[in-house]
Enzyme design. Structure first.
Site, PDB file in Angstrom:
ATOM      1  N   ASP A  40       0.835  -1.202   0.000  1.00 42.54           N
ATOM      2  CA  ASP A  40       0.000   0.000   0.000  1.00 42.54           C
ATOM      3  C   ASP A  40       0.870   1.252   0.000  1.00 42.54           C
ATOM      4  OD1 ASP A  40      -2.046   1.830   0.214  1.00 42.54           O
ATOM      5  OD2 ASP A  40      -2.347   1.519   2.365  1.00 42.54           O
ATOM      6  N   ASP A  80      -1.745   5.354  -5.693  1.00 44.68           N
ATOM      7  CA  ASP A  80      -2.045   4.519  -4.529  1.00 44.68           C
ATOM      8  C   ASP A  80      -2.225   3.059  -4.936  1.00 44.68           C
ATOM      9  OD1 ASP A  80      -2.850   3.454  -2.121  1.00 44.68           O
ATOM     10  OD2 ASP A  80      -4.876   4.272  -2.218  1.00 44.68           O
TER      11      ASP A  80
END
Length: 493
Positions: free
Chosen positions: A100, A317
């Site tokens: 992440d 992201d």
């Protein structure tokens, strides 16, 4: 006659070396052999010892590349996330954690978490971290500088038990809370050609005692989240600040087949990579998105729609599966695609999403899309990088726009866009680079000092590091040969 020359030379060499030391130095040095002559060793043992020594020499010059395995897929109907393995504690225990880049902290599920998932639909075994069973674990107290200094965030707090704790809320509504722990992180460090060293470093990470939202679901459950954000508490920041790794990391996420890919703490090198500057002083990887073009035609979008402010901007992201466009850009984008393909792929609406009945290959019908960023850096998307395959109806494939309308003013580039590309997060130079790439192949990686290696076990070096290796290797080879010749001579005596 030739067969007897080499034993004589080996004896002469052994005798000569102490004489040279006596001539050059007023002190007499007594040397002892690491391996006694009476103890015969296999060549592999000697080579392994030399490799370990050369690795230590290389390590003293510069931090190395850390290579992580990657599993998972961008397909939201199969996995919808990418994850890797980390080893924590002493003895080390393995955890599967989601990759992440939209958050900073590495955290894993604590053994005291009662409502956390016990099994996973991804086919991986879930593990719990137990600080009491690790001889190197240390709970971070409230008095620790990490908890009281500028490293802390609004999510960091002090618990009643004097433990530095945290509470995070993610964009999808899920959340986690727990306490910070300091313990050993184990990893394989690539230092040179075929030199892979088992290394470790003490890092601070989270031990999750509570989870909510999608984190509680078992279908895609993992042991935690590996935050690669730019904050000081991210693992990339912790390791690079101590010179263990370069201040850059890269990934290449495979989009088709079984997924997977490449994740390295280091800079992937590829001639086609283009770079765009990061927006400074942001908590995420924000880029200056300037315009969007479909089939070479720029869409009529007010550039103000992409400006970065407190609640606006464009974020890269990897923790987001799809991609999200602000409303000012989403509507013109969908309208433009539909206008181009509607004659060949009739548009339909499925559960609120714009979809199309596609009788043939999408590459023959759908146009390329270009996201244009500052620095004249364009990210050109193929149809499969902005469309999702929904299935078949009466033998005809249904494809839907994978971009979603952002609920707020933030455009998010998730795995749908990032897959099948090398993505380089260069924190040292404050930029992000990308290039289309087959992520099933090996990649060239640099550690900022000119050393380059090939990933996936196929290692090579640049000229500078190769020269250094060639200077080191003959010493080991000469030692091995000398040892073998001495043993041979003893057989003659």
């Amino acid at each position: 006659m030739r067969g007897s020359i080499f034993p004589l030379i080996s004896v002469f060499a052994v005798v000569l070396v102490p004489v040279v030391f006596c001539v050059l130095s007023p002190s007499l040095l007594f040397l002892e052999r690491t391996f006694p002559l009476s103890h015969r060793l296999e060549l592999d043992h000697l080579l392994a010892r030399d490799r370990a020594r050369h690795a230590r020499i290389l390590q003293s010059f510069v931090g190395g590349v850390v290579d992580f395995s990657v599993q998972g897929s961008s397909d939201p109907y199969v996995v919808g996330l990418y994850f890797t393995k980390v080893k924590l504690g002493t003895p080390p225990k393995e955890f599967n954690v989601q990759i992440d880049t939209g958050s900073d902290i590495l955290w894993v599920t604590c053994n005291s978490c009662s409502d956390c998932p016990q099994s996973s639909g991804l086919g991986v075994q879930l593990n719990l971290f137990d600080a009491a069973s690790s001889s190197t674990a240390r709970l971070v107290p409230c008095s620790d500088p990490m908890c009281t200094s500028a490293l802390q965030t609004s999510s960091t707090q002090c618990s009643q038990s004097n433990q530095c704790s945290y509470s995070f809320q993610y964009g999808d509504g899920s959340g986690t809370s727990g306490s910070y722990v300091s313990d050993a992180l184990y990893f394989d460090m690539v230092l040179g050609q075929s030199y892979i060293v088992n290394s470790s470093a003490t890092v601070v990470f989270g031990c999750s005692t509570y989870q909510s939202g999608d984190l509680t679901k078992t279908d895609k459950a993992v042991d935690g989240i590996f935050g690669f954000g730019p904050g000081d508490l991210s693992i990339i920041s912790q390791l690079s600040s101590r010179g263990i790794t370069p201040k850059v990391f890269s990934h290449c996420l495979k989009g088709d087949g079984n997924g997977g890919g490449i994740l390295v703490l280091g800079e992937i090198l590829e001639p086609g990579i283009v770079y765009s500057p990061l927006v400074p002083l942001q908590s995420h990887y924000n880029l200056y998105l300037q315009s969007i073009a479909v089939n070479g035609q720029q869409l009529p979008i007010d550039p103000a729609a992409f400006l970065t402010s407190n609640n606006r901007g464009t974020i890269v992201d990897s923790g987001t599966t799809l991609a999200y466009l602000v409303a000012e850009a989403y509507d013109p984008f969908v309208s433009s695609i539909t206008a181009i393909v509607q004659q060949s792929a009739p548009p339909i609406v499925n559960k609120g999403s714009q979809c199309y009945q596609v009788p043939t290959s999408i590459s023959e019908i759908f146009p390329p899309v270009s996201l244009n960023f500052a620095g004249s850096a364009s990210m050109v998307l193929k149809p499969e990088e902005y469309l999702l395959h929904l299935g078949f109806t009466n033998g005809v494939a249904t494809w839907c726009i994978g971009f979603q309308r952002a609920q707020e003013g933030v455009t998010i580039l998730g795995d749908l866009v990032l897959k099948d590309k090398i993505i380089v997060y260069d924190l040292a130079r404050q930029r992000i680079g990308w290039a289309n790439y087959d992520c099933s192949l090996s990649v060239n990686v640099s550690v900022t000092s000119g050393k380059e290696f090939l990933n996936a076990g196929q290692l090579s070096t640049s000229n500078s590091s190769r020269d250094m290796l060639f200077e080191l290797l003959p010493l080991g080879i000469m030692g091995v040969l000398l040892h073998m010749l001495v043993l041979k001579q003893l057989e003659f005596l």
